[in-house]
Design an enzyme around this catalytic site. Structure first.
Site, PDB file in Angstrom:
ATOM      1  N   HIS A 386     -71.226  17.850  39.500  1.00  0.00           N
ATOM      2  CA  HIS A 386     -72.509  17.160  39.761  1.00  0.00           C
ATOM      3  C   HIS A 386     -73.700  17.874  38.795  1.00  0.00           C
ATOM      4  O   HIS A 386     -74.530  17.112  38.556  1.00  0.00           O
ATOM      5  CB  HIS A 386     -72.874  17.607  41.345  1.00  0.00           C
ATOM      6  CG  HIS A 386     -72.984  19.058  41.493  1.00  0.00           C
ATOM      7  ND1 HIS A 386     -72.016  20.080  41.828  1.00  0.00           N
ATOM      8  CD2 HIS A 386     -74.007  20.039  41.464  1.00  0.00           C
ATOM      9  CE1 HIS A 386     -72.384  21.099  42.151  1.00  0.00           C
ATOM     10  NE2 HIS A 386     -73.580  20.978  41.754  1.00  0.00           N
ATOM     11  N   ASP A 387     -73.403  18.996  38.155  1.00  0.00           N
ATOM     12  CA  ASP A 387     -74.231  19.468  37.351  1.00  0.00           C
ATOM     13  C   ASP A 387     -73.926  19.555  35.778  1.00  0.00           C
ATOM     14  O   ASP A 387     -74.270  20.322  35.296  1.00  0.00           O
ATOM     15  CB  ASP A 387     -74.710  20.928  37.919  1.00  0.00           C
ATOM     16  CG  ASP A 387     -75.813  20.943  38.846  1.00  0.00           C
ATOM     17  OD1 ASP A 387     -76.619  19.970  38.858  1.00  0.00           O
ATOM     18  OD2 ASP A 387     -75.963  21.939  39.690  1.00  0.00           O
ATOM     19  N   LYS A 390     -76.030  19.840  32.846  1.00  0.00           N
ATOM     20  CA  LYS A 390     -76.810  21.156  32.572  1.00  0.00           C
ATOM     21  C   LYS A 390     -76.272  21.584  31.073  1.00  0.00           C
ATOM     22  O   LYS A 390     -77.124  22.471  30.566  1.00  0.00           O
ATOM     23  CB  LYS A 390     -76.641  22.229  33.311  1.00  0.00           C
ATOM     24  CG  LYS A 390     -77.466  21.820  34.782  1.00  0.00           C
ATOM     25  CD  LYS A 390     -77.276  23.040  35.820  1.00  0.00           C
ATOM     26  CE  LYS A 390     -78.343  22.826  37.003  1.00  0.00           C
ATOM     27  NZ  LYS A 390     -78.307  23.984  37.992  1.00  0.00           N
ATOM     28  N   HIS A 415     -81.209  16.818  33.450  1.00  0.00           N
ATOM     29  CA  HIS A 415     -79.768  16.939  33.394  1.00  0.00           C
ATOM     30  C   HIS A 415     -79.069  16.131  34.502  1.00  0.00           C
ATOM     31  O   HIS A 415     -77.706  15.661  34.438  1.00  0.00           O
ATOM     32  CB  HIS A 415     -79.477  18.462  34.050  1.00  0.00           C
ATOM     33  CG  HIS A 415     -79.423  18.542  35.348  1.00  0.00           C
ATOM     34  ND1 HIS A 415     -80.686  18.924  36.122  1.00  0.00           N
ATOM     35  CD2 HIS A 415     -78.464  18.584  36.257  1.00  0.00           C
ATOM     36  CE1 HIS A 415     -80.428  18.974  37.343  1.00  0.00           C
ATOM     37  NE2 HIS A 415     -79.298  18.657  37.525  1.00  0.00           N
ATOM     38  N   HIS A 446     -77.522  13.117  43.186  1.00  0.00           N
ATOM     39  CA  HIS A 446     -77.618  14.401  44.140  1.00  0.00           C
ATOM     40  C   HIS A 446     -78.733  14.933  44.065  1.00  0.00           C
ATOM     41  O   HIS A 446     -78.928  15.823  44.920  1.00  0.00           O
ATOM     42  CB  HIS A 446     -76.446  15.175  43.814  1.00  0.00           C
ATOM     43  CG  HIS A 446     -76.749  16.156  42.586  1.00  0.00           C
ATOM     44  ND1 HIS A 446     -76.529  15.534  41.298  1.00  0.00           N
ATOM     45  CD2 HIS A 446     -76.954  17.379  42.696  1.00  0.00           C
ATOM     46  CE1 HIS A 446     -76.941  16.646  40.656  1.00  0.00           C
ATOM     47  NE2 HIS A 446     -76.857  17.809  41.253  1.00  0.00           N
ATOM     48  N   HIS A 447     -79.941  14.472  43.315  1.00  0.00           N
ATOM     49  CA  HIS A 447     -81.173  15.215  43.436  1.00  0.00           C
ATOM     50  C   HIS A 447     -82.122  14.225  44.152  1.00  0.00           C
ATOM     51  O   HIS A 447     -83.315  14.411  44.132  1.00  0.00           O
ATOM     52  CB  HIS A 447     -81.879  15.806  42.239  1.00  0.00           C
ATOM     53  CG  HIS A 447     -81.070  16.842  41.738  1.00  0.00           C
ATOM     54  ND1 HIS A 447     -81.371  18.239  42.446  1.00  0.00           N
ATOM     55  CD2 HIS A 447     -80.398  17.128  40.603  1.00  0.00           C
ATOM     56  CE1 HIS A 447     -80.598  19.096  41.955  1.00  0.00           C
ATOM     57  NE2 HIS A 447     -80.144  18.680  40.798  1.00  0.00           N
ATOM     58  N   ASP A 475     -74.904  20.790  48.100  1.00  0.00           N
ATOM     59  CA  ASP A 475     -75.460  21.340  47.024  1.00  0.00           C
ATOM     60  C   ASP A 475     -76.612  22.309  47.655  1.00  0.00           C
ATOM     61  O   ASP A 475     -76.737  23.396  47.254  1.00  0.00           O
ATOM     62  CB  ASP A 475     -75.959  20.282  45.957  1.00  0.00           C
ATOM     63  CG  ASP A 475     -76.575  21.333  44.573  1.00  0.00           C
ATOM     64  OD1 ASP A 475     -76.113  22.392  44.502  1.00  0.00           O
ATOM     65  OD2 ASP A 475     -77.554  20.829  44.062  1.00  0.00           O
TER      66      ASP A 475
END
Length: 522
Positions: A386-387, A390, A415, A446-447, A475
């Site tokens: 998910h990240d 970054k 990101h 997811h954000h 998260d």
């Protein structure tokens, strides 16, 4: 023999009584079901004489069991109730001149029984000419009672039984092969070992039939380490136990014999089926009842075992591939996590929680068009990524201990889209519904927030991919539960209160409901 023989008379020319026993096998050591012979005649004496002549006949280790009917109507009831009748000794003229012939039509055309062998016996061949009957009716032998000696009756009966056996064996082979093909498709649909051995045990029981109790176990080191992976009957309650603790001494010896000799072995009322694969381990199935005795049963079992062994190899290869994929995914997840080192084991915890939430939603029947076994299987792996975006964020921003300024916030938020593009490009190279496809969804969404105030696209409600809604909650929950540079860990109650306050705002209410159920089960 001379003179008129009526339809109600059955006479036999004297012959050597010992001859009728030639070429007939002795009684088998095993108790096997007798051949069913149906006598259809309106004369009781015919029934009695037939039973006397054939009463001590044994063919292929099986004796004869006689059924009787004295009319067409009675015979219909008997053949309907006993579809496994091997041969019928059938009178033509009974209550009507064609009662026997009508029964033949009923058996072949209405019951669709093509296997039973029908021997017509008539004392009035003029009323049922042989050429006409043989051409127009599906019979297997035609005898005038005037020519039917005890030896000829014996010969005709044995020929009928032998033909029935061939037909029955062919039909059993056909049905067995069809079953194996169907079972193979089910087995090969299993990608993990436990579901595979569960299907294996069920399918093996279906193939053998009459299985009372059974279990499957896999050898790792030695016979003493064998554990029951899945069981049925009395062994259902013993799953996970050592075989050495679950079986009597004689049965354990049978297991060891099959394992040492690496072959399937049947005993009095049990069997050990051996499956090998390219790996060093061996899989064994122990069955009580359902013992394969005939050559056909053993051949079908051999074919089934070869299919299972291919399936076991596939499971092994799938496991290796799955571990390789998982290792690659963890490496990518850790790459982003390494640069944001304070998150620790964050991706592993998000993986676990995302999978648990998805499984609860599957059990609840939420989003049935989206949440299935495959979704639950891959969302955990996909959530690890998910990240991943970054990796493109400068360290000065990613590791800044203080608050970000407006421009840094824009860069930091990028990101999500960067991660989505990276994974979407990779997914195009693979094709299909893979963890990369789901990972791209998650990375890019997811954000997002349920009320539309999130980023990068300000999506709201069901416009946000379900995978993103699930991982959004996982998260945040994990971030709150663990120390970060800007905060200490929250208590479980604080986290749950916060999640409730964000229902319909940050989080999907249905995802939140599944989260709390997953928490209760943990």
């Amino acid at each position: 023999m001379t003179g008129h023989v009526s339809d109600n008379d059955l006479m036999f020319i004297d012959d050597n009584e010992e001859e009728k026993k030639e070429s007939v096998s002795a009684t088998s050591e095993f108790c096997r079901l007798p051949w069913k012979i149906l006598i259809v005649d309106d004369d009781d004496e015919v029934h009695a004489v037939t039973r006397v002549v054939l009463g001590d006949v044994v063919f292929e280790g099986r004796s004869l069991r006689f059924l009787s009917a004295h009319s067409e109507a009675e015979a219909r009831r008997v053949v309907s109730a006993h579809p496994d009748i091997a041969a019928i000794l059938l009178d033509v003229v009974m209550e009507t001149d064609d009662a026997g012939l009508r029964l033949v039509r009923y058996i072949r055309d209405e019951l669709h029984n093509k296997a039973v062998r029908i021997i017509l016996r008539t004392g009035q061949p003029g009323q049922a000419p042989e050429r006409h009957i043989v051409v127009d009716y599906d019979i297997n032998d035609y005898k005038a009672k005037s020519e039917l000696t005890a030896q000829k009756l014996f010969t005709s009966t044995i020929s009928a039984l032998r033909s029935y056996q061939y037909i029955a064996d062919l039909e059993r082979s056909r049905q067995g092969l069809e079953k194996i093909i169907a079972l193979s498709s089910v087995l090969f649909g299993r990608k993990h070992r436990q579901p595979f051995v569960e299907s294996l045990l069920q399918n093996l029981s279906d193939l053998l039939g009459n299985v009372n109790s059974a279990f499957v176990c896999t050898q790792s080191d030695d016979s003493d380490s064998l554990r029951i992976a899945v069981g049925r009957g009395v062994y259902k309650a013993q799953e996970g136990q050592l075989v050495i603790e679950s079986l009597p001494e004689s049965a354990r010896k049978n297991m060891v014999t099959a394992l040492q000799e690496r072959r399937t072995t049947f005993f009095d009322n049990s069997g050990v089926i051996f499956f090998s694969n390219s790996a060093s381990e061996s899989t064994l199935a122990y069955v009580e009842g359902g013992v394969a005795e005939s050559a056909i049963d053993l051949k079908l079992l051999e074919i089934f075992c070869s299919k299972v062994e291919v399936g076991l190899d596939n499971i092994q290869l799938y496991d290796q591939l799955h571990r390789a994929h998982k290792g690659t995914i963890y490496a990518l997840g850790k790459l982003a996590e390494y640069r944001d080192e304070m998150t620790g084991e964050h991706v592993r915890r998000v993986e676990s929680l995302s999978r648990r939430i998805a499984k609860v939603m599957l059990s609840r029947g939420d989003f049935p068009n989206i949440v299935d076994d495959q979704f639950c299987e891959i969302i955990g792996l996909a959530s690890i990524l998910h990240d991943v975006g970054k990796i493109a964020i400068p360290d000065a921003i990613l590791r800044k201990p203080g608050a970000l300024d407006d421009q840094e916030v824009i860069i930091m938020r990028s990101h999500a889209e960067i991660g989505r593009r990276i994974l979407a490009d990779a997914a195009m190279l693979v094709g299909g519904a893979t963890y990369l496809v789901l990972g791209a969804e998650i990375a890019g969404s997811h954000h997002e927030k349920f009320d539309g105030t999130g980023y990068p696209n300000g999506l709201a409600g069901d416009a946000i991919p379900l995978s993103g809604r699930i991982v959004a909650l996982a998260d945040v929950v994990d971030a709150l539960a663990h120390k970060r540079p800007y905060k200490g860990p929250w208590s479980r109650r604080e986290i749950e209160d916060f999640v409730r306050s964000q229902i319909g705002r940050h989080f999907d209410p249905r995802v939140v409901a599944a989260f709390f159920e997953a928490q209760d089960e943990s």
